[in-house]
Design a protein around this motif. Sequence first.
Motif, PDB file in Angstrom:
ATOM      1  N   ASP A  32      -1.409  12.835 -14.900  1.00 23.84           N
ATOM      2  CA  ASP A  32      -1.455  14.297 -14.895  1.00 23.84           C
ATOM      3  C   ASP A  32      -2.401  14.847 -15.964  1.00 23.84           C
ATOM      4  O   ASP A  32      -3.004  15.905 -15.784  1.00 23.84           O
ATOM      5  N   PHE A  33      -2.562  14.120 -17.085  1.00 22.58           N
ATOM      6  CA  PHE A  33      -3.481  14.566 -18.125  1.00 22.58           C
ATOM      7  C   PHE A  33      -4.918  14.594 -17.595  1.00 22.58           C
ATOM      8  O   PHE A  33      -5.670  15.556 -17.813  1.00 22.58           O
ATOM      9  N   PHE A  34      -5.301  13.528 -16.884  1.00 24.37           N
ATOM     10  CA  PHE A  34      -6.632  13.451 -16.274  1.00 24.37           C
ATOM     11  C   PHE A  34      -6.807  14.568 -15.241  1.00 24.37           C
ATOM     12  O   PHE A  34      -7.852  15.234 -15.198  1.00 24.37           O
ATOM     13  N   ILE A  35      -5.795  14.774 -14.407  1.00 23.86           N
ATOM     14  CA  ILE A  35      -5.866  15.811 -13.375  1.00 23.86           C
ATOM     15  C   ILE A  35      -6.037  17.188 -14.014  1.00 23.86           C
ATOM     16  O   ILE A  35      -6.848  18.001 -13.558  1.00 23.86           O
ATOM     17  N   SER A  36      -5.304  17.464 -15.073  1.00 23.07           N
ATOM     18  CA  SER A  36      -5.434  18.760 -15.748  1.00 23.07           C
ATOM     19  C   SER A  36      -6.829  18.953 -16.318  1.00 23.07           C
ATOM     20  O   SER A  36      -7.406  20.046 -16.233  1.00 23.07           O
ATOM     21  N   HIS A  37      -7.375  17.898 -16.898  1.00 24.19           N
ATOM     22  CA  HIS A  37      -8.723  17.959 -17.469  1.00 24.19           C
ATOM     23  C   HIS A  37      -9.739  18.386 -16.409  1.00 24.19           C
ATOM     24  O   HIS A  37     -10.507  19.341 -16.607  1.00 24.19           O
ATOM     25  N   ILE A  38      -9.736  17.681 -15.294  1.00 23.08           N
ATOM     26  CA  ILE A  38     -10.702  17.978 -14.224  1.00 23.08           C
ATOM     27  C   ILE A  38     -10.418  19.351 -13.621  1.00 23.08           C
ATOM     28  O   ILE A  38     -11.350  20.117 -13.323  1.00 23.08           O
ATOM     29  N   LEU A  39      -9.160  19.671 -13.444  1.00 21.40           N
ATOM     30  CA  LEU A  39      -8.792  20.938 -12.805  1.00 21.40           C
ATOM     31  C   LEU A  39      -9.267  22.129 -13.631  1.00 21.40           C
ATOM     32  O   LEU A  39      -9.798  23.108 -13.081  1.00 21.40           O
ATOM     33  N   VAL A  40      -9.099  22.075 -14.937  1.00 22.14           N
ATOM     34  CA  VAL A  40      -9.568  23.166 -15.790  1.00 22.14           C
ATOM     35  C   VAL A  40     -11.074  23.344 -15.640  1.00 22.14           C
ATOM     36  O   VAL A  40     -11.578  24.474 -15.518  1.00 22.14           O
ATOM     37  N   GLU A  41     -11.819  22.243 -15.629  1.00 24.10           N
ATOM     38  CA  GLU A  41     -13.278  22.322 -15.484  1.00 24.10           C
ATOM     39  C   GLU A  41     -13.671  22.912 -14.135  1.00 24.10           C
ATOM     40  O   GLU A  41     -14.598  23.741 -14.056  1.00 24.10           O
ATOM     41  N   LEU A  42     -12.988  22.495 -13.079  1.00 22.95           N
ATOM     42  CA  LEU A  42     -13.302  23.011 -11.745  1.00 22.95           C
ATOM     43  C   LEU A  42     -12.971  24.500 -11.637  1.00 22.95           C
ATOM     44  O   LEU A  42     -13.706  25.260 -10.994  1.00 22.95           O
TER      45      LEU A  42
END
Length: 220
Positions: free
Chosen positions: A93-103
């Motif tokens: 979920d940490f990785f997903i949050s990272h990418i999601l914020v950027e997108l």
Amino acid sequence: MNFLSHYYFDRRPKQAHFNFGLLFPDLVRNFIKGAKFKEYKTPWTEPIQQELFAGCLEHVLSDKIFHNWEGFIEAMDFSNGILRKSAEPFQKDFFISHILVELVIDKILLNRHDNLAEELYEDYSQVNREAIRTYLSNYNINEHERFFSGFDRFMEVQYLRNYKDFSNIVYALGRICTKMRLQAFTVYQKKRLELVSAEIESFIEPKLIELKELLTNEKI
């Protein structure tokens, strides 16, 4: 930062190769598994190569500033807090949050500036392919045809134009997670991610002026 963010915050008028350099490091990693520019100290004498080199350096600096920006860290924590309460847990979920914020930041910028993606693709249509080959070879990255196959697909599909909708943001995130060999999102998880994306947008949009000022001031 993600593609549109790098381009929006750092592009230079009428410097297509500098602007291409802003995405070049990430494009290389996306198109050639395991490839990356390990260092950025190589001197160049040709103007095009100097532009590419300067754009790559700008990419590295902007990423460093962005990932240490308080607004990004807060948005990550905000996203993680929601995802970890999901009825269906997310892998990494940490990785997903990272990418999601950027997108989501890309989505905000694209909705504010209708022609942003169009301008990026127009710039990139002007790049000198032989100069790119030379640049890749200098870093011992010799899978040129694999890179250009990915780049041609990137230019043909022009998927960055689709970042105006949350559903497309989640779709892009799903493609990235698939490449990372994570489980495909369920219908519930996709809906959850769309809701989280909307929450992130409301949280981070007022802070983007702060990011722009930080990127400017840190580079003076």
